[in-house]
Design a protein around this motif. Structure first.
Motif, PDB file in Angstrom:
ATOM      1  N   LEU A  69      93.909  16.241 -35.442  1.00 41.17           N
ATOM      2  CA  LEU A  69      94.684  16.587 -34.248  1.00 41.17           C
ATOM      3  C   LEU A  69      95.694  15.514 -33.865  1.00 41.17           C
ATOM      4  CD1 LEU A  69      95.278  18.246 -31.674  1.00 41.17           C
ATOM      5  CD2 LEU A  69      93.291  17.163 -30.617  1.00 41.17           C
ATOM      6  N   TRP A  70      95.225  14.280 -33.690  1.00 42.51           N
ATOM      7  CA  TRP A  70      96.126  13.232 -33.200  1.00 42.51           C
ATOM      8  C   TRP A  70      97.191  12.872 -34.229  1.00 42.51           C
ATOM      9  CZ3 TRP A  70      96.298  13.012 -28.326  1.00 42.51           C
ATOM     10  CH2 TRP A  70      95.154  13.222 -27.560  1.00 42.51           C
ATOM     11  N   GLY A  71      96.882  13.060 -35.483  1.00 39.69           N
ATOM     12  CA  GLY A  71      97.878  12.788 -36.519  1.00 39.69           C
ATOM     13  C   GLY A  71      99.065  13.737 -36.439  1.00 39.69           C
ATOM     14  N   TRP A  72      98.780  15.052 -36.394  1.00 36.85           N
ATOM     15  CA  TRP A  72      99.896  15.995 -36.340  1.00 36.85           C
ATOM     16  C   TRP A  72     100.565  15.995 -34.969  1.00 36.85           C
ATOM     17  CZ3 TRP A  72     100.277  19.789 -32.785  1.00 36.85           C
ATOM     18  CH2 TRP A  72      99.126  20.379 -32.265  1.00 36.85           C
ATOM     19  N   PHE A  73      99.802  15.684 -33.899  1.00 34.18           N
ATOM     20  CA  PHE A  73     100.414  15.633 -32.576  1.00 34.18           C
ATOM     21  C   PHE A  73     101.380  14.452 -32.482  1.00 34.18           C
ATOM     22  CE2 PHE A  73     100.500  14.482 -28.032  1.00 34.18           C
ATOM     23  CZ  PHE A  73     100.956  15.683 -27.521  1.00 34.18           C
ATOM     24  N   GLY A  74     101.026  13.337 -33.101  1.00 32.39           N
ATOM     25  CA  GLY A  74     101.946  12.204 -33.147  1.00 32.39           C
ATOM     26  C   GLY A  74     103.232  12.553 -33.893  1.00 32.39           C
ATOM     27  N   LEU A  75     103.100  13.289 -34.999  1.00 31.00           N
ATOM     28  CA  LEU A  75     104.276  13.751 -35.738  1.00 31.00           C
ATOM     29  C   LEU A  75     105.123  14.662 -34.861  1.00 31.00           C
ATOM     30  CD1 LEU A  75     105.860  14.127 -38.437  1.00 31.00           C
ATOM     31  CD2 LEU A  75     104.341  16.072 -38.897  1.00 31.00           C
ATOM     32  N   TYR A  76     104.460  15.562 -34.159  1.00 32.98           N
ATOM     33  CA  TYR A  76     105.169  16.514 -33.289  1.00 32.98           C
ATOM     34  C   TYR A  76     105.974  15.785 -32.215  1.00 32.98           C
ATOM     35  CZ  TYR A  76     105.819  19.890 -29.517  1.00 32.98           C
ATOM     36  OH  TYR A  76     106.361  20.662 -28.523  1.00 32.98           O
ATOM     37  N   MET A  77     105.358  14.822 -31.538  1.00 30.54           N
ATOM     38  CA  MET A  77     106.054  14.113 -30.461  1.00 30.54           C
ATOM     39  C   MET A  77     107.187  13.248 -31.015  1.00 30.54           C
ATOM     40  SD  MET A  77     104.847  15.255 -27.711  1.00 30.54           S
ATOM     41  CE  MET A  77     105.568  14.111 -26.522  1.00 30.54           C
ATOM     42  N   TRP A 117     100.948  24.284 -36.784  1.00 32.12           N
ATOM     43  CA  TRP A 117     101.099  22.850 -37.076  1.00 32.12           C
ATOM     44  C   TRP A 117      99.751  22.207 -37.376  1.00 32.12           C
ATOM     45  CZ3 TRP A 117     104.948  18.728 -36.075  1.00 32.12           C
ATOM     46  CH2 TRP A 117     106.258  19.188 -36.239  1.00 32.12           C
ATOM     47  N   HIS A 118      98.714  22.619 -36.657  1.00 33.55           N
ATOM     48  CA  HIS A 118      97.387  22.053 -36.894  1.00 33.55           C
ATOM     49  C   HIS A 118      96.902  22.394 -38.307  1.00 33.55           C
ATOM     50  CE1 HIS A 118      93.407  20.548 -35.938  1.00 33.55           C
ATOM     51  NE2 HIS A 118      92.889  21.664 -36.431  1.00 33.55           N
ATOM     52  N   LEU A 119      97.133  23.629 -38.719  1.00 33.19           N
ATOM     53  CA  LEU A 119      96.692  24.046 -40.051  1.00 33.19           C
ATOM     54  C   LEU A 119      97.533  23.419 -41.158  1.00 33.19           C
ATOM     55  CD1 LEU A 119      96.029  27.844 -39.367  1.00 33.19           C
ATOM     56  CD2 LEU A 119      94.329  26.009 -39.572  1.00 33.19           C
ATOM     57  N   MET A 120      98.824  23.230 -40.904  1.00 30.26           N
ATOM     58  CA  MET A 120      99.704  22.686 -41.936  1.00 30.26           C
ATOM     59  C   MET A 120      99.600  21.163 -42.048  1.00 30.26           C
ATOM     60  SD  MET A 120     103.233  24.921 -41.490  1.00 30.26           S
ATOM     61  CE  MET A 120     104.088  24.006 -42.792  1.00 30.26           C
ATOM     62  N   TYR A 121      99.638  20.477 -40.903  1.00 27.48           N
ATOM     63  CA  TYR A 121      99.770  19.022 -40.922  1.00 27.48           C
ATOM     64  C   TYR A 121      98.481  18.276 -40.573  1.00 27.48           C
ATOM     65  CZ  TYR A 121     104.661  20.348 -41.069  1.00 27.48           C
ATOM     66  OH  TYR A 121     105.850  20.918 -41.433  1.00 27.48           O
ATOM     67  N   GLY A 122      97.533  18.977 -39.930  1.00 27.18           N
ATOM     68  CA  GLY A 122      96.267  18.333 -39.610  1.00 27.18           C
ATOM     69  C   GLY A 122      95.567  17.764 -40.828  1.00 27.18           C
ATOM     70  N   PRO A 123      95.375  18.555 -41.901  1.00 24.44           N
ATOM     71  CA  PRO A 123      94.692  18.032 -43.095  1.00 24.44           C
ATOM     72  C   PRO A 123      95.459  16.894 -43.782  1.00 24.44           C
ATOM     73  CG  PRO A 123      94.718  20.443 -43.103  1.00 24.44           C
ATOM     74  CD  PRO A 123      95.629  20.006 -41.998  1.00 24.44           C
ATOM     75  N   LEU A 124      96.760  16.814 -43.570  1.00 25.66           N
ATOM     76  CA  LEU A 124      97.563  15.790 -44.234  1.00 25.66           C
ATOM     77  C   LEU A 124      97.673  14.506 -43.423  1.00 25.66           C
ATOM     78  CD1 LEU A 124     100.550  18.054 -45.427  1.00 25.66           C
ATOM     79  CD2 LEU A 124      98.456  17.472 -46.671  1.00 25.66           C
TER      80      LEU A 124
END
Length: 493
Positions: free
Chosen positions: A360-368, A349-356
């Motif tokens: 970290l906090w961006g993809w973690f927010g999506l995850y939650m 998830w970090h590799l896929m969504y982090g750059p977009l």
């Protein structure tokens, strides 16, 4: 049922014993159970819930490879029951005619095996996996192509939530050994789906879920209904807990009389009268309970179970299990593997969504966000067939035979293309609990035969099949009823 206190030292057991002698041995601390008329010393086996009982049906239900399990049982056999022993017939808690019709050669279970109902359709499961992976890739592609604006973001959330929910149903099939003939292939694929695609422990799920299946809705054994610090489930449990609170034996701080409002703020009068939930969004429902199960409670349990066993060799959860001891024979390596598998999900998830999404906090927010919405999906589907049904201690159950026990604890929801996909065929909960290793795509074919079996024995009225929204509404009305039972017992004078 024969109670099982702390184990005593092994005794010399005659080669043939009567049922009452078997019960006396179990009451003396021996961990014995009966399978097909033979007595086995099961030690710390996962079917420990059936110590002192005839475990033929749950044993058959949980194991697909009969020949392999028979070889395994050879070393555990210590005796056999005397043929035509009348002492067993004194057990009035068993529906013996139904049990025989379900169990004997040529009856329902064996006829379903002969008809190929235990054979999985590989294209069905390949399609399930493929559509999960496609949904995840589409979510990434939407964010990549359209950016992180709220429309694109919410579209990705919908796609990822659907992928996670469907991965949950797929791992459930693999965990029940329903997909491949090979046990090892099922377990390997299960670890890939539940650990890498969902970031949950396979060992945690297996032990917890098989306890649930052994005796569903039984307070002595089912972890899914034993959450007294969060919910009161079952009228008898609610009254007992209230009494303990009054006597100061346990502490409780939640207003259980309002527990149905953990899941909804209020329902319309029409919904209360009909028991069917509306879709108009009125009432501000679903505000606390369902959204918190996956993001908080299951994360806590998973991490505690995996890290506890990996670092300290114990997690302090439930009771010591045979499965945990078996994994720990690998010097905790198994649990470190589980941890790394789970970590691979977050790395991906970090590799896929982090750059977009800005790191970290961006993809973690999506995850939650995905977990909160998926939690709704999971809770309503998995609880609609259990919470409104009979919840009791084992000794209070009307019948202890396998078919009756499953029917009392489960109900169905009407089938159809959408309901089957949306629930992962868990809308056929009665059939699933009777035949947990059966591929789910065969449940619609089996359901009429199961219904006919219960009708033959005068239990047609107990075979419930509801509409989807009615089943959701029954969760709330049941929570309200259990809360009132607690309130009356707590405040009685």
């Amino acid at each position: 049922m024969c109670k099982n206190p702390s184990p005593s030292s092994p005794l010399s057991i005659p080669s043939r014993i009567r049922w009452d002698e078997f019960c006396s041995l179990c009451k003396g601390g021996q961990q014995l159970m009966v399978i097909h008329g033979n007595v086995y010393d099961v030690g710390g086996w996962v079917l420990l819930a059936y110590v002192g009982e005839d475990a033929t049906d749950p044993f058959e239900a949980f194991h697909r490879d009969d020949d392999a399990m028979k070889k395994y049982l050879v070393g555990l056999k210590v005796s056999s029951l005397v043929a035509d022993d009348q002492s067993k017939e004194k057990d009035g808690a068993r529906n013996k005619e139904l049990e025989e019709d379900f169990r004997k050669q040529g009856a329902l279970r064996s006829s379903l095996k002969a008809a190929g109902m235990y054979k999985a359709n590989p294209w069905f499961y390949l399609g399930m996996l493929a559509h999960i992976l496609v949904l995840e890739l589409l979510a990434w592609a939407v964010l990549k192509r359209f950016g992180s604006g709220w429309i694109a973001y919410m579209a990705a959330v919908v796609l990822l939530t659907t992928a996670q929910a469907q991965a949950g149903w797929l791992q459930h099939d693999l965990g029940h050994l329903s997909v491949f003939k090979s046990r090892s292939l099922n377990l390997l694929a299960h670890r890939f789906v539940i650990l890498h695609l969902k970031a949950a422990s396979s060992a945690w799920w297996n032990y917890r879920h098989y306890l649930h299946h052994a005796k569903p809705n039984i307070q002595d054994t089912d972890p899914d209904i034993n959450m007294p610090y969060v919910f009161m489930l079952g009228e008898s449990m609610s009254r007992r807990w209230a009494k303990k609170q009054r006597e100061g034996k346990v502490k409780g701080f939640l207003p259980y009389s309002l527990q149905h409002q953990y899941c909804e703020k209020r329902r319309t009068e029409q919904e209360r009268n009909t028991g069917v939930m509306g879709l108009n969004g009125k009432g501000g429902r679903w505000i606390i309970g369902p959204p918190l199960l996956l993001p908080i409670y299951f994360h806590y349990e998973n991490l505690r179970y995996v890290i506890g066993n990996a670092v300290w060799g114990k997690s302090g959860m439930w009771k010591d299990s045979y499965g945990t001891e078996r994994y720990l024979r690998q010097h905790r390596r198994f649990f470190w593997e589980e941890f790394l598998w789970m970590a691979s999900f977050f790395i991906r998830w970090h590799l896929m969504y982090g750059p977009l999404l800005g790191g970290l906090w961006g993809w973690f927010g999506l995850y939650m966000t995905v977990r909160v919405i998926e939690s709704h999906w999971f809770v309503w589907v998995t609880q609609m067939s259990h919470i409104p049904m009979s919840i009791s201690k084992f000794d209070e159950a009307e019948h202890h035979d396998w078919p009756s026990l499953q029917l009392a604890a489960t109900c169905n929801v009407e089938g159809g293309a959408f309901n089957d996909w949306f629930t992962g065929h868990l809308n056929y909960q009665i059939e699933h609990h009777l035949f947990p290793t059966m591929p789910r795509h065969n449940y619609p074919k089996v359901a009429p035969l199961v219904r006919d079996l219960f009708a033959k024995h005068g239990m047609k009225h107990k075979y419930e099949s509801k509409k989807l929204l009615q089943a959701f509404g029954d969760i709330l009305s049941s929570l309200e009823r259990y809360g009132k039972a607690w309130e009356h017992a707590f405040y009685e004078t």
